[in-house]
Design a protein around this motif. Structure first.
Motif, PDB file in Angstrom:
ATOM      1  N   ARG A  79       6.196  37.870 -13.601  1.00  0.00           N
ATOM      2  CA  ARG A  79       7.291  36.976 -13.188  1.00  0.00           C
ATOM      3  C   ARG A  79       8.188  37.659 -12.151  1.00  0.00           C
ATOM      4  NH1 ARG A  79       7.075  31.515 -14.527  1.00  0.00           N
ATOM      5  NH2 ARG A  79       9.319  31.508 -14.238  1.00  0.00           N
ATOM      6  N   HIS A 109       1.703  30.276  -9.820  1.00  0.00           N
ATOM      7  CA  HIS A 109       2.168  30.089 -11.203  1.00  0.00           C
ATOM      8  C   HIS A 109       2.053  31.414 -11.936  1.00  0.00           C
ATOM      9  CE1 HIS A 109       2.402  28.709 -15.350  1.00  0.00           C
ATOM     10  NE2 HIS A 109       1.322  29.443 -15.575  1.00  0.00           N
ATOM     11  N   ASP A 112       5.195  32.562 -18.507  1.00  0.00           N
ATOM     12  CA  ASP A 112       6.577  33.019 -18.673  1.00  0.00           C
ATOM     13  C   ASP A 112       6.807  33.871 -19.917  1.00  0.00           C
ATOM     14  OD1 ASP A 112       6.569  31.109 -20.663  1.00  0.00           O
ATOM     15  OD2 ASP A 112       7.751  29.656 -19.522  1.00  0.00           O
TER      16      ASP A 112
HETATM   17 MG    MG Z   1       6.620  27.849 -15.813  1.00  0.00          MG
END
Ligand code: MG
Ligand code: GDP
Length: 143
Positions: A79, A109, A112
């Motif tokens: 991330r 993408h 998370d």
């Molecule tokens: Mg997401």
């Protein structure tokens, strides 16, 4: 996952490089044009959002590159490499901060959390990933 705009803009190698250079280990990769149903499952937590139909249209506009990267804290590290959801809020040096502008064309993408990563791995790679010893790991992690 490299989204359709990332593939069409020739950023696959650039993006893979960034994960590789950071020290993460590639254990699965494929190019695929997933079905609408598959993407609706992938993004099921966003089904009630007003942008959901346009998100699914975006994600079915061309092939994607799905990957699994392993390493200590891989989900949060990934991330960080991505930047923020909104590219204009993403710092230079991140993938979104370096290569895109629009939230509806934000290139990539990333799972998370470890939990969502596991769910997404099961969805995208039902036959599992390829486990192996990455020899450079002893130079990446303190011994
Ligand atoms: Mg997401
Ligand atoms: P991510 O985890 O950073 O990709 O962000 P989310 O999981 O919240 O949203 C998934 C994807 O939906 C994002 O990467 C964007 O492509 C898109 N998206 C999220 N929020 C918005 C929004 O407010 N407007 C539009 N047009 N797209 C959005």
């Amino acid at each position: 996952m490299i989204k359709p705009d990332g593939v069409q803009r020739g950023l696959v190698g650039e993006i893979i490089s960034r994960f590789e250079r950071r020290g993460l280990k590639l254990v699965a990769i494929k190019v695929e044009s997933p079905s609408k149903e598959h993407l609706e499952k992938h993004y099921s937590d966003l089904a009630s959002k007003p942008f959901f139909p346009s998100l699914i249209k975006y994600m079915t506009s061309g092939p994607v590159v799905a990957m699994v990267w392993e390493g200590r804290g891989a989900a949060s590290l990934g991330r960080q490499l991505l930047g923020q959801t909104n590219p204009t809020a993403s710092a230079p040096g991140t993938i979104r901060g370096d290569f895109c502008i629009d939230m509806g064309s934000n290139l990539i993408h990333g799972s998370d959390s470890q939990e969502s990563a596991q769910k997404e791995i099961d969805l995208w790679f039902p036959n599992g990933v390829t486990e192996y010893q990455l020899d450079s790991a002893k130079w990446v992690y303190e011994q």
